[in-house]
Design an enzyme around this catalytic site. Structure first.
Site, mmCIF file in Angstrom:
data_model
loop_
_atom_site.group_PDB
_atom_site.id
_atom_site.type_symbol
_atom_site.label_atom_id
_atom_site.label_comp_id
_atom_site.label_asym_id
_atom_site.label_seq_id
_atom_site.Cartn_x
_atom_site.Cartn_y
_atom_site.Cartn_z
ATOM 1 C CD GLU A 97 -4.398 -6.147 10.309
ATOM 2 O OE1 GLU A 97 -3.453 -6.790 10.784
ATOM 3 O OE2 GLU A 97 -4.572 -4.938 10.532
ATOM 4 C CD GLU A 122 -5.422 -5.399 14.727
ATOM 5 O OE1 GLU A 122 -4.700 -5.060 15.692
ATOM 6 O OE2 GLU A 122 -5.162 -5.093 13.559
ATOM 7 C CD GLU A 172 -0.574 -7.314 12.711
ATOM 8 O OE1 GLU A 172 0.399 -6.750 12.193
ATOM 9 O OE2 GLU A 172 -1.652 -6.724 12.941
ATOM 10 C CG HIS A 197 -3.410 -4.005 7.159
ATOM 11 N ND1 HIS A 197 -2.739 -5.046 7.751
ATOM 12 C CD2 HIS A 197 -3.617 -4.375 5.872
ATOM 13 C CE1 HIS A 197 -2.523 -5.996 6.860
ATOM 14 N NE2 HIS A 197 -3.044 -5.613 5.706
ATOM 15 C CD GLU A 198 -3.548 -1.603 11.456
ATOM 16 O OE1 GLU A 198 -2.875 -2.635 11.603
ATOM 17 O OE2 GLU A 198 -3.307 -0.737 10.584
ATOM 18 C CG HIS A 205 3.438 0.274 4.632
ATOM 19 N ND1 HIS A 205 4.116 0.719 5.747
ATOM 20 C CD2 HIS A 205 2.263 -0.221 5.098
ATOM 21 C CE1 HIS A 205 3.402 0.493 6.834
ATOM 22 N NE2 HIS A 205 2.271 -0.077 6.462
ATOM 23 C CG HIS A 206 0.653 5.394 1.773
ATOM 24 N ND1 HIS A 206 -0.224 5.823 0.793
ATOM 25 C CD2 HIS A 206 1.904 5.575 1.270
ATOM 26 C CE1 HIS A 206 0.464 6.247 -0.255
ATOM 27 N NE2 HIS A 206 1.763 6.108 0.015
ATOM 28 C CD GLU A 207 0.388 2.767 10.363
ATOM 29 O OE1 GLU A 207 -0.555 3.441 10.819
ATOM 30 O OE2 GLU A 207 0.301 1.545 10.100
ATOM 31 C CG ASN A 220 -5.554 -3.875 19.626
ATOM 32 O OD1 ASN A 220 -5.436 -2.792 19.090
ATOM 33 N ND2 ASN A 220 -5.477 -5.018 18.964
#
Length: 704
Positions: free
Chosen positions: A503, A172, A509, A484-485, A414-416, A194
């Protein structure tokens, strides 16, 4: 005398290499040579149209606690050549069918003293070279640990590169454009802050690496089919302009635990004298295995909205309450807490998004911050962060499920994970079943922060295997994944097309975190998107973030027309209209393009491109005769000139052009645009102004 010197030169060459094995691409434009140096070190080189792309470069692997490793002392025991040619159909994609055509050279090497065998497989396509190491089953090479892979890419000059700092934990960053020789002096500046990062070398860069030579060749270095192996970065010897592979280590510093039979990912080198051919290449996909999901009928492209941008900008929050400084799931009683009044994922707000999606024809709604634990989710190396099934008191799972179903709208879960991969695997079956029970067919997963177990990195073998496990487990439940990430994609979406997005780069973002360079989106298709589609989350119409959150002074470095064009130039079967519904209603005429644009294509034509400067793409919507065109522009205003020769002969079309106004500028006048309609056919041409940080979008609809 001249013949004598020629004879001596030939003898000198034979001392240093064995007889070279040659391989040409099907169209004969590429030529690769493989040989062994006098000490048995494997070497390859690559030419394109007679120009040197890769000078003689060494191959091999250094093994841990192994004096010989797999670096030299080899003899060639066998070589085989073959040709392969097929056409396959992706489940979704930029085109309806893909040709997979290459010539192959398989070299079997024997290591004399250790009596070990190594196979190097080369595939030469019309758009570049792929090679990988293979470790056949054998007595003297069973379990082994990779200390470092030593694949070299010796460049023929001091090329211009579009690069990110080499990092084990994040991609990122904004891209830096420089000569190869300048990387060392720019790495510190290029390594911006970051939440999770670990750079490894002042000349280390990430793949996919895009370069341009002084004489107009475009070169891309990457990898394909990254399975059960550490992600490859590149470390530059800037005195000799030689890149060498640099794998991501684990907590012990080891870079790969292997058991034969096995193989490495493919190392890829794409080359063209036309930048559009790099963008249209399907070589990365072709180097992956065919689809392993027997029934793919449930995998469908998705255009969605969501409760996301309002949290990113700080207008609302993921957390439900401010009462707790720390929470423990199953212990903390949220029912006795006071809501903070800023929580975005509440039932009433989510229903507004569902209504908006239903009214304007969107497939789905994403909701972040719906589940308990967000008050204490980051930065503590916390293992048991979320359970992925327990909602906050103000989020009615069943009520929202039934409401969305009544409106014909799907929900995206959504699963963070907060980087706690062990915790996610612990809960994965229960979480995926919870999704199916409540009508969720897709999940956006996240890996923000340092990876747990401690010491592991986002891109090492252990964590790469976790990402793959999540994809395959999701396929068992017929769930699509948007990670993502996670690891940057390497074409695995061919094998597991339920991976509909990633992502894994600096997305929209960051426009709310201080901004990205205006040319960022003119580089990403040459780099990040080489391996697969990105969930870039475009479509922001309000560029002044302070209007959403007075405490956030960020500003998008993009015009509104540029935001529309991204739906075409940033290919993805998963596209979000990321802004707030009220901002779309302020610009309803421009919003029409987002509603109209397709997300699955039968054909794509890259009309013009220059990395870091501009990209223009035309795509044909699958199942129709309609096309959509997007142009994104970098820092400098220009006039884009395109032709419509891709349209069907004898047909007439109406083109609706959404373009920058003459005074548009990403800094000073980003919302200045105009819309006009013209009639076009396959003989039509267009000259269209693109502002700094701007662009244009066109819908081309057949007149019946």
């Amino acid at each position: 005398m001249k013949n004598f010197y020629l004879l001596m030169l030939c003898c000198f060459a034979l001392v240093h290499t064995t007889f070279a094995q040659q391989l040409k691409s099907p169209d004969q434009k590429f030529q690769m040579e493989f040989s062994l140096q006098s000490d048995g070190t494997p070497v390859y080189s690559l030419n394109y149209k007679g120009k040197v792309v890769v000078k003689p470069s060494k191959l091999g692997l250094e093994l841990k606690n192994d004096a010989k490793s797999l670096l030299n002392d080899f003899t060639i025991s066998d070589t085989k050549t073959s040709t392969f040619d097929e056409v396959w159909k992706p489940v979704w994609g930029e085109v309806a069918s893909i040709r997979n055509h290459y010539n192959e050279l398989v070299v079997t090497l024997n290591q004399k003293v250790s009596e070990r065998q190594l196979i190097i497989r080369f595939r030469l396509f019309d758009d570049g070279l792929g090679f990988r190491y293979e470790f056949p089953a054998q007595k003297n090479l069973t379990y082994f640990v990779i200390k470092e892979e030593r694949s070299q890419f010796a460049m023929a000059g001091n090329h211009t590169a579009f690069w990110l700092p080499g990092d084990y934990d994040t991609q990122e960053y904004d891209y830096t454009t420089s000569k190869l020789s300048e990387i060392r002096g720019l790495t510190t500046k290029a390594t911006t802050e970051n939440v999770s990062q670990k750079t490894f070398s002042p000349t280390g860069v990430q793949t996919s690496l895009m370069m341009k030579t002084a004489d107009g060749l475009y070169i891309n270095l990457h990898e394909a089919a990254l399975i059960n192996y550490s992600c490859m970065h590149l470390n530059l010897d800037d005195k000799n302009m030689i890149f060498e592979s640099w794998l991501t280590p684990d907590a012990n510093g080891d870079k790969g635990y292997m058991q034969a039979p096995d193989h490495s990912p493919w190392r890829t080198i794409m080359v063209s004298d036309n930048a559009t051919e790099i963008l249209s290449s399907k070589m990365t996909l072709n180097l992956n295995d065919p689809c392993k999901i027997e029934d793919t009928s449930w995998i469908k492209p998705v255009k969605y909205v969501g409760v996301w941008w309002e949290m990113i900008t700080g207008k609302s929050s993921w957390a439900y309450t401010d009462d707790f400084s720390t929470v423990q799931l199953g212990v903390t009683n949220y029912d006795k807490s006071k809501p903070n009044g800023k929580h975005g994922a509440n039932t009433a707000n989510v229903k507004k998004y569902i209504d908006f999606a239903a009214t304007h024809g969107f497939d789905a709604v994403l909701v972040e911050g719906w589940n308990e634990g967000w008050e204490d989710w980051f930065g503590q190396f916390k293992d048991y962060v979320f359970d992925f099934v327990t909602p906050y008191p103000d989020f009615d799972v069943k009520g929202i499920r039934d409401y969305a179903k009544s409106k014909g709208v799907k929900m995206i879960m959504h699963h963070e994970t907060s980087g706690s991969t062990r915790n996610y695997e612990r809960h994965m079956d229960k979480a995926y079943q919870f999704m199916k029970d409540n009508g969720y067919d897709a999940v956006k997963s996240g890996y923000v922060g340092p990876i747990l177990p401690r010491g592991e990195n986002h891109y090492n073998q252990w964590t790469v295997n976790h990402y793959q496990y999540a994809i395959e487990k999701a396929a068992d439940y017929k769930i699509m994944v948007n990670a993502h990430e996670a690891i940057r994609p390497t074409g695995i979406c061919r094998t597991y097309p339920n991976l509909i997005g990633n992502e894994s780069a600096r997305g929209t973002e960051y426009q709310a975190f201080g901004g990205s360079k205006p040319n960022h989106v003119t580089i990403l298709p040459f780099t990040r998107l080489i391996g697969g589609p990105m969930d870039y989350t475009p479509g922001i119409f309000e560029m002044d973030i302070s209007k959403l959150n007075p405490g956030n002074t960020s500003h998008l470095n993009s015009t509104l027309a540029n935001q529309l064009a991204l739906y075409v130039t940033m290919y993805s079967p998963l596209q979000m209209a990321a802004d707030l519904p009220e901002n779309y209603m302020r610009f309803a005429d421009a919003f029409q393009f987002i509603k109209d644009v397709a997300i699955d294509w039968s054909d794509s034509k890259y009309l013009e491109a220059e990395p870091g400067e501009y990209i223009s793409v035309a795509r044909k919507a699958k199942g129709t005769n309609n096309w959509f065109i997007g142009n994104v522009n970098g820092e400098t205003a220009r006039v884009s000139n395109i032709t419509f020769d891709f349209l069907e002969k004898g047909k007439k079309y109406e083109a609706t052009i959404y373009a920058d106004a003459k005074d548009a500028h990403y800094k000073t006048n980003p919302q200045a645009y105009n819309i006009r309609k013209i009639k076009v056919n396959n003989k039509s041409k267009l000259s269209q102004f693109s502002a700094p940080g701007g662009g244009y979008a066109i819908s081309v609809i057949e007149i019946k």
